[in-house]
Design an enzyme around this catalytic site. Structure first.
Site, short mmCIF file in Angstrom:
data_model
loop_
_atom_site.label_atom_id
_atom_site.label_comp_id
_atom_site.label_asym_id
_atom_site.label_seq_id
_atom_site.Cartn_x
_atom_site.Cartn_y
_atom_site.Cartn_z
N ARG A 1 26.76 -1.34 -15.58
CA ARG A 1 27.16 -1.55 -16.96
C ARG A 1 28.29 -0.62 -17.34
O ARG A 1 28.31 0.54 -16.95
CB ARG A 1 25.97 -1.32 -17.87
CG ARG A 1 25.05 -2.52 -17.91
CD ARG A 1 23.74 -2.23 -18.55
NE ARG A 1 23.86 -1.47 -19.80
CZ ARG A 1 22.82 -1.21 -20.57
NH1 ARG A 1 21.62 -1.66 -20.25
NH2 ARG A 1 22.98 -0.52 -21.68
N ARG B 1 15.91 -1.51 -33.57
CA ARG B 1 16.45 -0.18 -33.29
C ARG B 1 16.72 0.62 -34.55
O ARG B 1 17.13 1.78 -34.46
CB ARG B 1 17.77 -0.33 -32.53
CG ARG B 1 17.68 -0.10 -31.01
CD ARG B 1 19.06 -0.34 -30.43
NE ARG B 1 19.32 0.30 -29.18
CZ ARG B 1 19.15 -0.28 -27.98
NH1 ARG B 1 18.66 -1.48 -27.89
NH2 ARG B 1 19.48 0.37 -26.89
N ARG C 1 24.07 7.60 -27.03
CA ARG C 1 22.98 6.63 -27.16
C ARG C 1 21.66 7.33 -27.41
O ARG C 1 20.82 6.84 -28.17
CB ARG C 1 22.92 5.74 -25.91
CG ARG C 1 24.07 4.74 -25.88
CD ARG C 1 24.45 4.30 -24.50
NE ARG C 1 23.41 3.50 -23.86
CZ ARG C 1 23.39 3.23 -22.55
NH1 ARG C 1 24.34 3.71 -21.77
NH2 ARG C 1 22.45 2.48 -22.06
#
Ligand code: ADP
Ligand code: ADP
Ligand code: ZN
Length: 216
Positions: free
Chosen positions: A161, A88, A172
């Site tokens: 979640r 990432r 995000r």
């Protein structure tokens, strides 16, 4: 064969990784799943990881790269790896090169799941999974065949979640844009990036990925 599934949160990485596992006997290495295990533990590390994840930020490169290295050490050489949600950052991409070399593996494809940002909030806020087997579902795009019963294992318990809120999705997405998207050129230079339309229906995305895997 070793591949990376790359795409923003909600792009469909987990969904497609699961299908590849079923069809090809590959193994899914999801740092998100590994970190969700870590955060369950009542430890200093567990609490730290939980706080970072709930804020929608990235966990440190050292932690996730060590997790990937350990998983590959436990895997048979003949089993292909699907990297889902890793690397990432540029630092993670470089670590992955070192880790793969150490394990005598090569990277065959980086599959970029291209999606409209507008769809991601819908994808993420409608996402839920089976509490028992982890099969992924969606309120609008992928309901179990029988309402309230998992297709895979028959369980009637589902979960969401903690970080799948509209608020964290924004953070995000920003993290993806700022830190993850910039690793694409590294793999582009090696000529191994294949772009797949992640807005297509789940089965059509799978077909497109299968085509990539069947190509040289
Ligand atoms: P998504 O499926 O929405 O892309 P993941 O399950 O892959 O999300 O990851 C959930 C969270 O776990 C991330 O928002 C981040 O906090 C953490 N995380 C997962 N993988 C990594 C990674 N490779 N590097 C840093 N943080 C990670
Ligand atoms: P990621 O692992 O990239 O964060 P997921 O695979 O968990 O994404 O997918 C996010 C949500 O969107 C899930 O609820 C999943 O069922 C749904 N989904 C995945 N792929 C598609 C698709 N091609 N079309 C519609 N919904 C999808
Ligand atoms: Zn299930």
């Amino acid at each position: 064969m070793n591949i990376i599934l790359l795409g923003p949160p909600g792009a469909g990485k987990g969904t497609q990784a699961n299908l590849l596992v079923e069809h090809h006997g590959m193994l899914q290495l999801s740092t998100g799943d590994m970190l969700r295990e870590t955060r369950k533990a009542d430890t200093e590390l567990g609490r730290r990881v939980a706080a970072v994840m709930d804020a929608g930020e990235l966990v440190s490169d050292e932690i996730v790269s060590a997790m990937i290295d350990a998983k590959l050490s436990d895997m048979g050489d003949e089993v292909g790896a699907i990297f889902d949600g890793y690397p990432r950052t540029e630092a993670q991409a470089h670590s992955l090169d070192d880790i793969l070399a150490k394990h005598g593996r090569k990277l065959h494809h980086v599959i970029e799941l291209a999606v409209d940002e507008d769809a991601l909030v819908d994808r993420i806020t409608g996402r839920f999974t089976c509490a028992k087997c982890g099969e992924g579902y969606h309120e609008r795009h992928k309901q179990p065949a029988q309402q309230g019963v998992c297709d895979k294992c028959g369980s009637t318990e589902f979960k969401r979640r903690a970080d799948d809120t509209e608020e964290t999705v924004r953070t995000r997405m920003n993290e993806y844009r700022a830190k993850t998207a910039p690793i694409l050129p590294i793999y582009d230079a090696r000529g191994i990036v294949q772009r797949v339309d992640g807005m297509a229906a789940i089965d059509d995305v799978t077909t497109a990925i299968e085509k990539v895997l069947a190509s040289a």
